[in-house]
Write an enzyme that holds these catalytic residues in place. Sequence first.
Site, PDB file in Angstrom:
ATOM      1  N   GLY A  11      19.289 -46.433 -44.883  1.00  0.00           N
ATOM      2  CA  GLY A  11      20.924 -46.898 -44.866  1.00  0.00           C
ATOM      3  C   GLY A  11      21.222 -46.522 -46.078  1.00  0.00           C
ATOM      4  NE  ARG A  72      19.088 -46.298 -40.052  1.00  0.00           N
ATOM      5  CZ  ARG A  72      18.727 -46.964 -40.873  1.00  0.00           C
ATOM      6  NH1 ARG A  72      17.549 -46.944 -41.980  1.00  0.00           N
ATOM      7  NH2 ARG A  72      19.871 -47.890 -41.137  1.00  0.00           N
ATOM      8  CG  ASP A 103       9.537 -52.150 -46.314  1.00  0.00           C
ATOM      9  OD1 ASP A 103       8.960 -52.716 -46.864  1.00  0.00           O
ATOM     10  OD2 ASP A 103       9.865 -51.777 -45.181  1.00  0.00           O
ATOM     11  CB  THR A 126      18.087 -51.194 -49.695  1.00  0.00           C
ATOM     12  OG1 THR A 126      18.212 -52.090 -48.385  1.00  0.00           O
ATOM     13  CG2 THR A 126      17.299 -52.219 -50.330  1.00  0.00           C
ATOM     14  CG  ASP A 128      18.342 -54.456 -46.006  1.00  0.00           C
ATOM     15  OD1 ASP A 128      20.177 -54.470 -46.025  1.00  0.00           O
ATOM     16  OD2 ASP A 128      18.173 -53.456 -44.933  1.00  0.00           O
ATOM     17  CG  ASP A 130      14.671 -55.165 -47.431  1.00  0.00           C
ATOM     18  OD1 ASP A 130      15.019 -54.025 -48.300  1.00  0.00           O
ATOM     19  OD2 ASP A 130      14.492 -54.500 -46.612  1.00  0.00           O
ATOM     20  NE  ARG A 172      16.182 -52.403 -42.197  1.00  0.00           N
ATOM     21  CZ  ARG A 172      16.255 -51.226 -41.112  1.00  0.00           C
ATOM     22  NH1 ARG A 172      15.450 -51.257 -40.174  1.00  0.00           N
ATOM     23  NH2 ARG A 172      17.204 -50.314 -41.624  1.00  0.00           N
TER      24      ARG A 172
HETATM   25  O1  F6P Z   1      18.832 -51.532 -44.176  1.00  0.00           O
HETATM   26  C1  F6P Z   1      20.111 -51.474 -44.529  1.00  0.00           C
HETATM   27  C2  F6P Z   1      21.399 -52.259 -43.530  1.00  0.00           C
HETATM   28  O2  F6P Z   1      22.308 -51.951 -42.792  1.00  0.00           O
HETATM   29  C3  F6P Z   1      20.925 -52.901 -42.653  1.00  0.00           C
HETATM   30  O3  F6P Z   1      21.550 -53.779 -42.946  1.00  0.00           O
HETATM   31  C4  F6P Z   1      21.064 -52.875 -41.058  1.00  0.00           C
HETATM   32  O4  F6P Z   1      20.041 -53.564 -40.399  1.00  0.00           O
HETATM   33  C5  F6P Z   1      20.389 -51.669 -40.874  1.00  0.00           C
HETATM   34  O5  F6P Z   1      20.432 -50.685 -42.137  1.00  0.00           O
HETATM   35  C6  F6P Z   1      21.989 -50.676 -40.080  1.00  0.00           C
HETATM   36  O6  F6P Z   1      21.746 -49.797 -39.537  1.00  0.00           O
HETATM   37  P1  F6P Z   1      22.238 -48.406 -38.903  1.00  0.00           P
HETATM   38  O7  F6P Z   1      22.741 -47.761 -40.465  1.00  0.00           O
HETATM   39  O8  F6P Z   1      21.148 -47.318 -38.498  1.00  0.00           O
HETATM   40  O9  F6P Z   1      22.958 -49.642 -37.883  1.00  0.00           O
END
Ligand code: F6P
Length: 321
Positions: A11, A72, A103, A126, A128, A130, A172
């Site tokens: 992300g 991703r 992560d 990030t 998060d 995390d 997350r």
């Molecule tokens: O890791 C960053 C994040 O924004 C998380 O907080 C969230 O769960 C996820 O990415 C959402 O991912 P996507 O862009 O695949 O919707």
Amino acid sequence: MAKIAVLTSGGDAPGMNATIRAIVRSGIYAGHEIYGIERGFEGLLNRQIKRMDSRCVSDIIQRGGTILKTARSEEFNTPEGVRKAAEILKAFKIDALVVIGGDGSFRGAKDLVNLENFNCLGIPCTIDNDLSYTDYTIGFDTATNTVVSAINSIRDTMTSHDRACIIEVMGRKCGDIALYSGIASGAESILVPELPFDIKAITNKMRTNQIKGKVSDIIVLAEGVCGCGELKAMIQEEIDIVIRTVKLGYIQRGGSPTMADRVLGARLAERAIALFNNGFTGGRCVGIKNGKIIDLSIDEVLNAPSKFNKELYDIATKLSF
Ligand code: F6P
């Protein structure tokens, strides 16, 4: 002098651009050649690699998102994908890869190090927060400030209408966005995946608050606990109350980075380039601990124990009656 490639992965987060800029400029200043890889590991597998000069990163320090784009990659999550990525990096004569991400991105870097013996350096970026080896990840400060500003606005209208509101935030499996934005916005309840929650305790508090004349309860819910609709249904089973829900969503990932995120990006990139100046090989990540910049092996980073700040959570609870 090393040939260093940089990519952003997972992300996006505010401050990614400021960090790319710092890697490119610090790297060139030290005499290294810098290459940008577009669309993360997916782009690497598609050979989307280009040389970067200091002008490529002009006028980006204040911009959210990532000029290198991000993705991703399913293919990279296989041993064959990792091998192909290492072969491409070697074909471009790249000595080391800088991975700016969270992560999941660091796990990809670790595979390149451990399976293919390719040099990787991780910069934590990030929203998060995390990654427990570092106190803060780049992007977390901006995201939590965005959440606080949204909660301020929501609070105004909830107070006017005597309503309660559940605000679902990202993160997350990590509750830090909920915890820090919750304490900073005076939330009545904060629900995080690191701690079990008791629906009766939440609704009892809402009832007590109503008796005290406090009707605009704000409940900050981390997405790793459950969805806001699910929590609303659980609350309404227990108490007859008008309750609204807001899922903040991607607004948390965009926007101009705060000063703190820009400065952190510059400091972490500086340490990363200093490691290359000293002939770095293997897998390491940079971070910040008690205000000091640190670097640790990627294995230590990914095995660091969880760092949930229970003390802060208890303060938030104490202040919320
Ligand atoms: O890791 C960053 C994040 O924004 C998380 O907080 C969230 O769960 C996820 O990415 C959402 O991912 P996507 O862009 O695949 O919707």
